[in-house]
Motif scaffolding. Structure first.
Motif, PDB file in Angstrom:
ATOM      1  N   ALA A 110      42.921 -22.632  26.663  1.00  0.00           N
ATOM      2  CA  ALA A 110      42.689 -21.195  26.810  1.00  0.00           C
ATOM      3  C   ALA A 110      43.874 -20.516  27.495  1.00  0.00           C
ATOM      4  CB  ALA A 110      41.408 -20.959  27.612  1.00  0.00           C
ATOM      5  N   LEU A 111      44.491 -21.214  28.444  1.00  0.00           N
ATOM      6  CA  LEU A 111      45.674 -20.662  29.120  1.00  0.00           C
ATOM      7  C   LEU A 111      46.802 -20.404  28.116  1.00  0.00           C
ATOM      8  CD1 LEU A 111      47.147 -21.684  32.523  1.00  0.00           C
ATOM      9  CD2 LEU A 111      48.650 -21.570  30.545  1.00  0.00           C
ATOM     10  N   LEU A 112      47.067 -21.395  27.266  1.00  0.00           N
ATOM     11  CA  LEU A 112      48.118 -21.243  26.255  1.00  0.00           C
ATOM     12  C   LEU A 112      47.766 -20.122  25.273  1.00  0.00           C
ATOM     13  CD1 LEU A 112      48.879 -25.010  25.520  1.00  0.00           C
ATOM     14  CD2 LEU A 112      50.221 -23.425  26.907  1.00  0.00           C
ATOM     15  N   ALA A 113      46.488 -20.024  24.913  1.00  0.00           N
ATOM     16  CA  ALA A 113      46.047 -18.975  23.993  1.00  0.00           C
ATOM     17  C   ALA A 113      46.240 -17.598  24.616  1.00  0.00           C
ATOM     18  CB  ALA A 113      44.583 -19.197  23.619  1.00  0.00           C
ATOM     19  N   GLY A 114      45.892 -17.464  25.891  1.00  0.00           N
ATOM     20  CA  GLY A 114      46.056 -16.180  26.565  1.00  0.00           C
ATOM     21  C   GLY A 114      47.510 -15.781  26.693  1.00  0.00           C
ATOM     22  N   PHE A 115      48.384 -16.747  26.945  1.00  0.00           N
ATOM     23  CA  PHE A 115      49.832 -16.473  27.061  1.00  0.00           C
ATOM     24  C   PHE A 115      50.371 -15.938  25.738  1.00  0.00           C
ATOM     25  CE2 PHE A 115      54.263 -17.793  26.648  1.00  0.00           C
ATOM     26  CZ  PHE A 115      54.819 -17.259  27.796  1.00  0.00           C
ATOM     27  N   LEU A 116      50.067 -16.625  24.650  1.00  0.00           N
ATOM     28  CA  LEU A 116      50.552 -16.202  23.336  1.00  0.00           C
ATOM     29  C   LEU A 116      49.931 -14.873  22.930  1.00  0.00           C
ATOM     30  CD1 LEU A 116      52.208 -16.858  20.820  1.00  0.00           C
ATOM     31  CD2 LEU A 116      50.221 -18.062  19.909  1.00  0.00           C
ATOM     32  N   ALA A 137      37.408  -9.535  26.402  1.00  0.00           N
ATOM     33  CA  ALA A 137      36.954  -8.330  27.094  1.00  0.00           C
ATOM     34  C   ALA A 137      37.290  -8.375  28.581  1.00  0.00           C
ATOM     35  CB  ALA A 137      35.449  -8.167  26.895  1.00  0.00           C
ATOM     36  N   ALA A 138      37.161  -9.581  29.180  1.00  0.00           N
ATOM     37  CA  ALA A 138      37.373  -9.701  30.620  1.00  0.00           C
ATOM     38  C   ALA A 138      38.843  -9.708  31.006  1.00  0.00           C
ATOM     39  CB  ALA A 138      36.696 -10.975  31.132  1.00  0.00           C
ATOM     40  N   THR A 139      39.686 -10.223  30.149  1.00  0.00           N
ATOM     41  CA  THR A 139      41.084 -10.439  30.534  1.00  0.00           C
ATOM     42  C   THR A 139      42.059  -9.414  29.977  1.00  0.00           C
ATOM     43  OG1 THR A 139      41.411 -11.924  28.650  1.00  0.00           O
ATOM     44  CG2 THR A 139      40.737 -12.914  30.739  1.00  0.00           C
ATOM     45  N   MET A 190      37.400 -18.127  29.723  1.00  0.00           N
ATOM     46  CA  MET A 190      37.753 -16.826  30.311  1.00  0.00           C
ATOM     47  C   MET A 190      38.818 -16.980  31.392  1.00  0.00           C
ATOM     48  SD  MET A 190      35.248 -14.024  32.111  1.00  0.00           S
ATOM     49  CE  MET A 190      34.934 -15.095  33.516  1.00  0.00           C
ATOM     50  N   LEU A 191      38.668 -17.994  32.272  1.00  0.00           N
ATOM     51  CA  LEU A 191      39.640 -18.182  33.346  1.00  0.00           C
ATOM     52  C   LEU A 191      41.003 -18.602  32.803  1.00  0.00           C
ATOM     53  CD1 LEU A 191      37.410 -19.969  36.022  1.00  0.00           C
ATOM     54  CD2 LEU A 191      38.131 -17.572  35.951  1.00  0.00           C
ATOM     55  N   GLY A 192      41.002 -19.449  31.777  1.00  0.00           N
ATOM     56  CA  GLY A 192      42.269 -19.881  31.192  1.00  0.00           C
ATOM     57  C   GLY A 192      43.005 -18.735  30.519  1.00  0.00           C
ATOM     58  N   VAL A 193      42.276 -17.945  29.747  1.00  0.00           N
ATOM     59  CA  VAL A 193      42.890 -16.806  29.066  1.00  0.00           C
ATOM     60  C   VAL A 193      43.387 -15.781  30.080  1.00  0.00           C
ATOM     61  CG1 VAL A 193      42.461 -14.881  27.495  1.00  0.00           C
ATOM     62  CG2 VAL A 193      41.551 -17.132  26.960  1.00  0.00           C
ATOM     63  N   LEU A 194      42.657 -15.629  31.196  1.00  0.00           N
ATOM     64  CA  LEU A 194      43.070 -14.676  32.235  1.00  0.00           C
ATOM     65  C   LEU A 194      44.446 -15.045  32.786  1.00  0.00           C
ATOM     66  CD1 LEU A 194      42.591 -12.366  34.207  1.00  0.00           C
ATOM     67  CD2 LEU A 194      41.379 -13.982  35.689  1.00  0.00           C
ATOM     68  N   VAL A 195      44.611 -16.302  33.191  1.00  0.00           N
ATOM     69  CA  VAL A 195      45.904 -16.742  33.752  1.00  0.00           C
ATOM     70  C   VAL A 195      47.007 -16.640  32.687  1.00  0.00           C
ATOM     71  CG1 VAL A 195      47.164 -18.679  34.763  1.00  0.00           C
ATOM     72  CG2 VAL A 195      44.770 -18.268  35.402  1.00  0.00           C
ATOM     73  N   GLY A 196      46.705 -17.084  31.486  1.00  0.00           N
ATOM     74  CA  GLY A 196      47.696 -17.042  30.417  1.00  0.00           C
ATOM     75  C   GLY A 196      48.122 -15.630  30.056  1.00  0.00           C
ATOM     76  N   SER A 197      47.174 -14.704  30.023  1.00  0.00           N
ATOM     77  CA  SER A 197      47.504 -13.320  29.655  1.00  0.00           C
ATOM     78  C   SER A 197      48.367 -12.661  30.721  1.00  0.00           C
ATOM     79  CB  SER A 197      46.226 -12.520  29.427  1.00  0.00           C
ATOM     80  OG  SER A 197      45.462 -12.423  30.606  1.00  0.00           O
ATOM     81  N   LEU A 198      48.121 -12.995  31.989  1.00  0.00           N
ATOM     82  CA  LEU A 198      48.954 -12.437  33.066  1.00  0.00           C
ATOM     83  C   LEU A 198      50.388 -12.955  32.960  1.00  0.00           C
ATOM     84  CD1 LEU A 198      46.492 -12.620  36.088  1.00  0.00           C
ATOM     85  CD2 LEU A 198      47.324 -10.566  34.931  1.00  0.00           C
ATOM     86  N   LEU A 199      50.534 -14.254  32.668  1.00  0.00           N
ATOM     87  CA  LEU A 199      51.871 -14.823  32.496  1.00  0.00           C
ATOM     88  C   LEU A 199      52.570 -14.216  31.283  1.00  0.00           C
ATOM     89  CD1 LEU A 199      51.123 -18.601  33.236  1.00  0.00           C
ATOM     90  CD2 LEU A 199      52.270 -16.958  34.727  1.00  0.00           C
ATOM     91  N   GLY A 200      51.826 -14.049  30.187  1.00  0.00           N
ATOM     92  CA  GLY A 200      52.401 -13.469  28.980  1.00  0.00           C
ATOM     93  C   GLY A 200      52.853 -12.040  29.183  1.00  0.00           C
ATOM     94  N   ALA A 201      52.073 -11.274  29.926  1.00  0.00           N
ATOM     95  CA  ALA A 201      52.434  -9.879  30.182  1.00  0.00           C
ATOM     96  C   ALA A 201      53.704  -9.786  31.011  1.00  0.00           C
ATOM     97  CB  ALA A 201      51.281  -9.172  30.894  1.00  0.00           C
ATOM     98  N   ARG A 202      53.901 -10.744  31.936  1.00  0.00           N
ATOM     99  CA  ARG A 202      55.116 -10.740  32.762  1.00  0.00           C
ATOM    100  C   ARG A 202      56.349 -11.038  31.930  1.00  0.00           C
ATOM    101  NH1 ARG A 202      53.751  -8.073  37.333  1.00  0.00           N
ATOM    102  NH2 ARG A 202      51.789  -8.900  38.187  1.00  0.00           N
ATOM    103  N   VAL A 203      56.210 -11.938  30.963  1.00  0.00           N
ATOM    104  CA  VAL A 203      57.339 -12.326  30.113  1.00  0.00           C
ATOM    105  C   VAL A 203      57.626 -11.269  29.053  1.00  0.00           C
ATOM    106  CG1 VAL A 203      58.147 -14.066  28.444  1.00  0.00           C
ATOM    107  CG2 VAL A 203      56.888 -14.764  30.486  1.00  0.00           C
ATOM    108  N   PHE A 204      56.605 -10.481  28.720  1.00  0.00           N
ATOM    109  CA  PHE A 204      56.694  -9.542  27.600  1.00  0.00           C
ATOM    110  C   PHE A 204      57.871  -8.579  27.720  1.00  0.00           C
ATOM    111  CE2 PHE A 204      55.583  -5.255  26.051  1.00  0.00           C
ATOM    112  CZ  PHE A 204      55.418  -5.517  24.704  1.00  0.00           C
ATOM    113  N   ILE A 205      58.126  -8.061  28.917  1.00  0.00           N
ATOM    114  CA  ILE A 205      59.131  -7.011  29.069  1.00  0.00           C
ATOM    115  C   ILE A 205      60.531  -7.481  28.703  1.00  0.00           C
ATOM    116  CG2 ILE A 205      59.621  -7.514  31.498  1.00  0.00           C
ATOM    117  CD1 ILE A 205      59.816  -4.441  31.918  1.00  0.00           C
TER     118      ILE A 205
END
Length: 283
Positions: free
Chosen positions: A14-20, A56-58, A232-247
């Motif tokens: 889920a972490l990897l999925a959220g990052f991508l 929805a949560a992340t 949900m927790l894995g996607v949350l961490v991954g999405s935060l990391l992905g958003a930081r790299v996005f810029i």
């Protein structure tokens, strides 16, 4: 395998999925559903339920970063969200009537179409093209930060984009993917919104769309807390990391990643459906 080890593996996936998902605007669901069904053998209805809750949560976490950075366009999101929410409720109701194999095939076909559209060269934007009158009335134009300074943009084809968002919402409720793929493509190539702004605005929108669909799945008992929590927790961490790299990411690099990953998942979902890997009530 123990329950603890299984939970840990689901969390890592889920972490990897959220990052991508955050990096490309897809949302984590496009990876979560194939992961849970193909790798862990979860019934696709439960996988969709977990995916929708996590999205929805992340998405709000990633959206907060994009808003702070100045990429997301709130006006565009609010206008288009009306269409996606209505479509999402309709798609969720339809999904609960279909067998899992049929949903898997639809999932794969939707991803293949998204991969094809994403891999095409972007439509050239003409500075002389008149702005959509409706976009002017709704004040949808904006600007976003860039290394060369703030870049302004205009919006066109609002009506067509609104219709495509209704389709995106239906796919979200039907497949549990957040429909970030279609949302990005509609805004980027139909409405003329820059790719980074489209990606950031899509991340802002998918949470609302997913929440509308999740309510339907919750009412039918397809949201399992033991499965949903690590996702949900894995996607949350991954999405935060992905958003930081996005810029710092480049659109020319994001597009091949966007198309390649979803094409691979599409083939696996369709092959799994015809190979008998999707059985109702597997969880």
């Amino acid at each position: 395998m123990t329950i603890l080890a299984l939970t840990g593996l689901i969390w890592i996936g889920a972490l990897l999925a959220g990052f991508l998902g955050a990096l490309t605007g897809l949302g984590g669901g496009v990876v979560i559903v194939p992961l849970l069904t193909l790798v862990f053998g979860v019934d696709i209805h439960y996988a969709i339920g977990a995916s929708l809750v996590s999205v929805a949560a992340t998405s709000s976490a990633a959206a907060a970063v994009y808003l702070k950075q100045g990429f997301a366009n709130i006006r565009i999101a609010l206008v288009l969200e009306l269409a996606t929410t209505l479509g999402a409720v309709g798609g969720a109701v339809l999904a609960l009537q279909l067998p899992t194999a049929a949903i898997a095939v639809l999932f794969g076909l939707a991803l293949l179409l998204s991969a094809y559209l994403s891999a095409r060269p972007p439509q050239p934007r003409s500075e002389t093209r008149a702005q959509d009158k409706l976009a002017g009335v709704l004040e949808l134009e904006g600007e976003y930060p860039d290394t060369a300074g703030p870049q302004s943009y205009r919006v066109r084809s609002v009506g067509l984009g609104f219709g495509l968002m209704g389709v995106a919402g239906m796919l979200s409720g039907l497949l549990g993917i957040g429909s970030g793929a279609l949302k990005v493509l509609a805004m980027d190539q139909v409405m003329g919104v820059p790719f980074k702004v489209s990606t950031a605005t899509s991340n802002f929108m998918i949470g609302v769309t997913a929440a509308a669909s999740a309510g339907v799945y919750l009412s039918r008992g397809y949201i399992d807390p033991g499965l949903t929590m690590p996702v949900m927790l894995g996607v949350l961490v991954g999405s935060l990391l992905g958003a930081r790299v996005f810029i710092a990411a480049k659109p020319k690099l994001l597009r091949p990643v966007f198309a390649g990953v979803i094409a691979l998942l599409a083939v696996q979902m369709i092959a799994g459906a015809f190979g008998g890997r999707f059985v109702d009530g597997a969880l």
